[in-house]
Design an enzyme around this catalytic site. Structure first.
Site, mmCIF file in Angstrom:
data_model
loop_
_atom_site.group_PDB
_atom_site.id
_atom_site.type_symbol
_atom_site.label_atom_id
_atom_site.label_comp_id
_atom_site.label_asym_id
_atom_site.label_seq_id
_atom_site.Cartn_x
_atom_site.Cartn_y
_atom_site.Cartn_z
ATOM 1 N N GLU A 25 0.756 -1.275 -0.079
ATOM 2 C CA GLU A 25 0.071 -0.051 -0.024
ATOM 3 C C GLU A 25 0.720 1.256 0.156
ATOM 4 O O GLU A 25 2.029 1.278 0.555
ATOM 5 C CB GLU A 25 -1.069 0.091 1.308
ATOM 6 C CG GLU A 25 -2.191 -0.948 1.004
ATOM 7 C CD GLU A 25 -3.320 -0.728 2.252
ATOM 8 O OE1 GLU A 25 -3.048 0.191 3.015
ATOM 9 O OE2 GLU A 25 -3.906 -1.503 2.076
ATOM 10 N N HIS A 79 -4.573 6.381 -0.107
ATOM 11 C CA HIS A 79 -3.872 5.139 -0.074
ATOM 12 C C HIS A 79 -4.544 4.208 -1.011
ATOM 13 O O HIS A 79 -5.616 4.795 -1.718
ATOM 14 C CB HIS A 79 -3.941 4.716 1.578
ATOM 15 C CG HIS A 79 -4.981 3.874 1.870
ATOM 16 N ND1 HIS A 79 -6.197 4.637 2.268
ATOM 17 C CD2 HIS A 79 -5.307 2.751 1.828
ATOM 18 C CE1 HIS A 79 -7.135 3.862 2.794
ATOM 19 N NE2 HIS A 79 -6.412 2.612 2.468
ATOM 20 N N ASP A 92 -9.347 0.825 7.751
ATOM 21 C CA ASP A 92 -9.486 2.191 7.357
ATOM 22 C C ASP A 92 -10.506 3.176 8.137
ATOM 23 O O ASP A 92 -10.093 4.095 8.604
ATOM 24 C CB ASP A 92 -10.071 2.252 5.907
ATOM 25 C CG ASP A 92 -8.859 1.597 5.005
ATOM 26 O OD1 ASP A 92 -7.712 1.731 5.266
ATOM 27 O OD2 ASP A 92 -9.027 1.165 3.633
#
Length: 135
Positions: A25, A79, A92
């Site tokens: 990521e 992201h 998240d």
């Protein structure tokens, strides 16, 4: 915030940034004014993970100071999801510490091309907002 305006050039820059770090990521910040993005601030993911990110603290502070000096505000945190959808994971949503800031997720999972979506994350909930593309 109901929408965020991103130029095609900034979207391309963001996609190129996260693609360069796949399968990890990648992450960064977006500065701008009045809902219109002006500049990206790529930041190192110190976790170097394909399923999570944590921004390098010094780089994050430097980006915030640069935004302030430029008269910008933090519009978005972005992201990538290298293999998953452009949808906020439970992690998240739980780690969304800026409830007035948009969260942009770029999915690299579709071989046809990346997808980009934006959300407001608050109280463990995700509300999608419009990404207005500008030429």
């Amino acid at each position: 915030m109901n929408e965020i305006a991103l130029s095609d050039a900034l979207i391309e820059e963001m996609i190129n940034h996260v693609a360069a770090y796949a399968p990890e990521e990648a992450c960064g910040l977006v500065g701008g004014r009045g809902g219109r993005a002006a500049r990206l601030y790529p930041i190192e993911n110190i976790m170097h993970s394909p399923v999570a990110y944590e921004m390098a603290p010094r780089q994050q502070v430097r980006a915030m100071l640069d935004m302030e000096a430029a008269g910008e505000e933090l519009l978005a945190i972005y992201h990538s999801h290298p293999h998953g959808p452009a949808w906020p994971s439970l992690t998240d949503r739980r780690q969304a510490y800026y409830p007035d800031t948009a969260y942009i997720i770029i999915s690299l999972g579709d071989p046809e091309g990346p997808s980009l979506r934006a959300f407001m994350l608050q109280d463990d909930l995700a509300t999608e907002i419009t990404v207005r593309r500008e030429s």
